[in-house]
Motif scaffolding. Structure first.
Motif, PDB file in Angstrom:
ATOM      1  N   ALA A 121       0.838  -1.203   0.000  1.00  0.00           N
ATOM      2  CA  ALA A 121       0.000   0.000   0.000  1.00  0.00           C
ATOM      3  C   ALA A 121       0.874   1.254   0.000  1.00  0.00           C
ATOM      4  N   THR A 122       1.961   1.207   0.775  1.00  0.00           N
ATOM      5  CA  THR A 122       2.831   2.380   0.856  1.00  0.00           C
ATOM      6  C   THR A 122       3.573   2.607  -0.464  1.00  0.00           C
TER       7      THR A 122
ATOM      8  N   HIS B 265       2.574   1.668  -3.402  1.00  0.00           N
ATOM      9  CA  HIS B 265       1.584   2.144  -4.364  1.00  0.00           C
ATOM     10  C   HIS B 265       1.366   3.645  -4.204  1.00  0.00           C
ATOM     11  N   ALA B 266       1.208   4.071  -2.941  1.00  0.00           N
ATOM     12  CA  ALA B 266       0.975   5.493  -2.675  1.00  0.00           C
ATOM     13  C   ALA B 266       2.194   6.325  -3.056  1.00  0.00           C
TER      14      ALA B 266
END
Lengths: 356, 429
Positions: free
Chosen positions: A37-38, A40-41
């Motif tokens: 998730a990190t 991707h962000a």
């Protein structure tokens, strides 16, 4: 039973080993999700630093607050100049942008003075400050802020500035928001940190309450202004006076007022009954003499302090693909909303621009 | 104290399994307490990650004006109170079990974190936060019951101190992690919420793996079926429980909420604006440092006595704020240290004192009753303090609170004086 104090029998050992294995697997899985998730962000954030072909052209250049006929705003377009103050010809707002290199979250200018609310990168977290800018965007003063910037305004002469921040007072409860509005005399340096300290008069009666919040100042001149006061679950349009240190209510259900250049009307956010609680505000104009409210032709939810382009035209931001777009609509309720330019926020005009 | 237990079990009650103490010497903190402390630490990292960035997210990403967001607070407080009572009660049921109810509470909060990504707009975000708090309300009493049941009565103050210190450490680490993620990924609020959800799930996993399902006391002391829990009324008929609840409520009625206290600090001590967001950190740091020493002190000095003394620290903080000389910002660290000392001397200590007064089979309900009473009283105090502020201004309102605190502390001293019916005196070591 107690895992950490069980007798060290082979069975207990194998049970402990099994638990640790489960824990390790859980750590790997959950850590993997969090890292993905990190990443991707972070990838998306890097994307925003690259110029997009369909965005407006932005070039580094000189931006001054006294160059006639310019509109100045925060550039939201992706690329190296994102979040910088940029200027465009007031007559061609969608045209090529000149980027100043000055980063602002909120901005306003009048009379050659600029007020820029900006984030300051700290070691741990961003803090915020209000920076007063001269015509060449050089800092003349700055003040630390207690919360997240939302509104900024300069008086027509450029002498007095005001700003509003959101404060979330109690980190543990987390849902306790309030606003804080400050007014600064840039000539004397006199700063009224919190307009809640002014004497508040509601319907002619002195009023004191712990739940008072003030936000969204708009100036009539260097000492008199209008703003929103909320207390007891209602919002009021107030007339403020910096010398007398008073706020006096004039009208209810008014938020983020913006005074017209001729000083006769106020554009504002009105909370309307039949709208969803998610999107409760519509853009209205109040005639200060007759107290008559006129809805504008903009029927979408507007959560912004509008800006008057001239005595007949309003500018405001609406959510867009790049965070925010600028729209315009006639102030008299006629016509229909028109997209002015994409990927822009917090517009203001250099002096001759408004008089055009 | 070990008061109420003495009625149902002989004085020489069996010690928790695996916890041998030689000649009254202090032993290590029980593994269950460390495990529960770890769960709380992890869970607080998760929830404070969200709390720290939520205002920023709402304002800068969703473009919302979060004013009036606090209006839900009243309803939420009421709901949280009821849920807490329910949690304690369910946990005491023979078929329920503290671990199961606590796990349900932790799991509910974990589910809420990723939901924040899906909902846009204030009403729904508010609903998710309310569900998150419901989870918190549900798990608090069973968790404290497990801590008390796993620990020898003489060392409960320290056990709760260790737990609260770990809990607060998590609360301090959470924002650091959240802001570090936002550094790695600008505007990466989704990363923060997803990571927060993962961290919360890890907390549930640790709870399920390392916290024993039945406390050792149950297995050693309980022959045959567990008795069904006492109704709340019967619980309140117990003298020590009633006195402790009354005392917690009375003192809660004069405990000004954190937000009002910070607001007063800023107004009276002329603190620079930019320091305002850091005030809760000061309180938390003092709480973290003092929780264990004060827990140990509570075990030696008497829990109820320290609970009362903790309120004197609060009174001293009020005093500094009211100092006629006109405060300076130099007083801020002192006020925050006293505020943190107040929490360190009252939060875990009250739980330990409650555990002394409630028999094991009603431990969850008992803790829930006392803590709910205190929470509701504090909420009433917030409302009243706001009204007093309205009518008289901040200084007079705080003076009134300080006067009220004096009266309530005096009443508390009388109420909590060990009475002959309280049976054996508190252990001194």
């Amino acid at each position: 039973m107690n895992a950490l104090h069980a007798p060290r029998t082979p069975r207990a050992l194998s049970s402990t080993a099994r638990r640790l294995l489960v824990l390790a697997v859980a750590l790997l899985l959950l850590g993997g999700v969090a890292v993905a998730a990190t990443l991707h962000a972070a990838g998306r954030a890097a994307e925003k630093d690259r110029t997009r072909a369909d965005g407006p052209p932005v070039r580094q250049g000189r931006v001054t607050l006294d160059e006639p006929g310019r509109a100045v705003f925060r550039n939201m377009a992706w690329g190296p100049h994102r979040d910088e103050l940029t200027s465009v010809p007031a007559g061609d707002p969608a045209g090529p942008r000149t980027a100043s290199g000055v980063h602002c979250l909120r901005f306003h200018t009048a009379g050659g003075t600029g007020i820029c609310l900006q984030a300051v990168r700290g070691g741990l977290r961003d803090s915020y400050r209000a920076v007063v800018l001269d015509v060449r965007l050089r800092e003349t003063r700055h003040y630390g802020l207690a919360g997240i910037p939302t509104r900024a305004r300069v008086s027509p002469s450029g002498r007095t500035v005001a700003w509003t921040v959101f404060v979330s007072g109690d980190s543990y409860a987390g849902s306790n928001f309030s606003t804080r509005t400050s007014v600064l005399d840039t000539r004397t340096g006199e700063l009224d940190r919190n307009l809640e300290d002014y004497r508040l008069i509601v319907d002619g009666q002195p009023h004191r309450a712990a739940d008072v919040n003030v936000w969204g100042v708009t100036f009539a001149d260097d000492t008199r202004f209008y703003a929103t006061v909320a207390t007891g679950g209602r919002t009021h349009l107030v007339r403020g006076d910096r010398t007398a240190k008073t706020l006096e209510t004039l009208h209810t259900n008014v938020e983020c007022p913006s005074l017209s250049p001729d000083g006769t009307r106020v554009a504002y956010k009105k909370r309307v009954e039949d709208a969803s609680s998610d999107a409760p505000w519509r853009l209205y104009v109040l005639d200060l003499r007759t107290q008559r409210e006129t809805p504008t032709a903009e029927h979408r939810n507007v959560d912004d302090q509008a800006v008057w382009r001239d005595d007949g035209t309003l500018l405001y931001a609406l959510p867009g693909d790049f965070g925010s777009d600028l729209w315009t609509v006639p102030a008299d309720g006629s016509g229909s909303p028109r997209l002015l330019t994409k990927a822009a926020l917090a517009p203001a005009f250099t002096p001759a621009g408004t008089a055009r | 104290m070990y008061v109420a237990d003495s009625r149902s079990t002989p004085h020489t009650a069996p010690r928790p399994a695996g916890r041998r103490t030689a000649g009254g010497r202090r032993a290590a903190v029980p593994g269950t307490v460390v495990a529960l402390g770890t769960v709380s630490l992890i869970t607080d990292v998760s929830s404070e990650m969200v709390t720290a960035v939520l205002p920023l997210y709402l304002v800068t990403q969703l473009g919302l004006s979060p004013l009036g967001f606090g209006l839900l607070d009243g309803i939420q407080n009421g709901v949280a109170a009821l849920v807490r009572l329910l949690g304690g009660r369910l946990a005491d049921r023979p078929s329920g079990g503290h671990k199961a109810v606590a796990a349900a509470g932790y799991a509910l909060s974990a589910l809420c974190k990723p939901l924040l990504l899906v909902v846009h707009g204030l009403p729904l975000s508010g609903a998710v936060l309310a569900a998150d708090r419901t989870g918190k309300g549900l798990r608090t009493a069973p968790r404290d019951a497990m801590i008390s049941l796993a620990t020898e009565p003489a060392a409960r103050g320290r056990a709760f101190g260790v737990h609260r210190a770990m809990d607060t450490a998590g609360a301090l680490l959470g924002p650091l992690l959240a802001f570090a993620l936002l550094r790695l990924a600008a505007d990466g609020y989704d990363a923060v919420f997803v990571t927060s959800g993962c961290v919360a799930v890890l907390g549930v996993v640790v709870l399920l793996l390392f916290v024993p399902g039945r406390s050792p006391r149950d297995t050693t002391a309980g022959d045959g079926p567990r008795p069904s829990p006492e109704p709340l009324r019967a619980l309140l008929r117990r003298g020590p429980v009633r006195r402790l609840t009354t005392c917690a409520v009375l003192l809660g009625l004069t405990t000004v909420s954190d937000s009002f206290l910070y607001l007063t600090v800023q107004r009276r001590l002329e603190l620079p604006e930019a320091w305002f967001p850091l005030l809760p950190l000061g309180t938390a740091a003092a709480f973290l440092l003092l929780a264990v020493p004060f827990g140990v002190l509570a075990d030696r000095f008497g829990r109820r006595r320290l609970f009362l003394c903790g309120h004197l620290a609060l009174l001293a903080a009020y005093g500094l704020l009211l100092a006629p000389t006109g405060g300076t910002a130099a007083l801020v660290p002192a006020v925050l240290a006293l505020h943190g000392a107040f929490y360190a001397a009252t939060d875990g200590v009250l739980a330990a004192a409650t555990a002394d007064a409630v028999p094991a089979e009603a431990r969850g309900s008992g803790l829930a009753v006392v803590q709910t009473g205190q929470a509701l009283a504090r909420f009433l105090c917030s409302v009243a303090f706001g009204a007093a502020w309205t009518a008289w201004g901040d200084r007079t309102a705080l003076t009134a609170a300080a006067a009220g605190l004096c009266v309530c502390a005096a009443a508390g001293t009388v109420l909590l004086r060990p009475s002959p019916t309280d049976a054996p005196p508190e252990p001194t070591r």
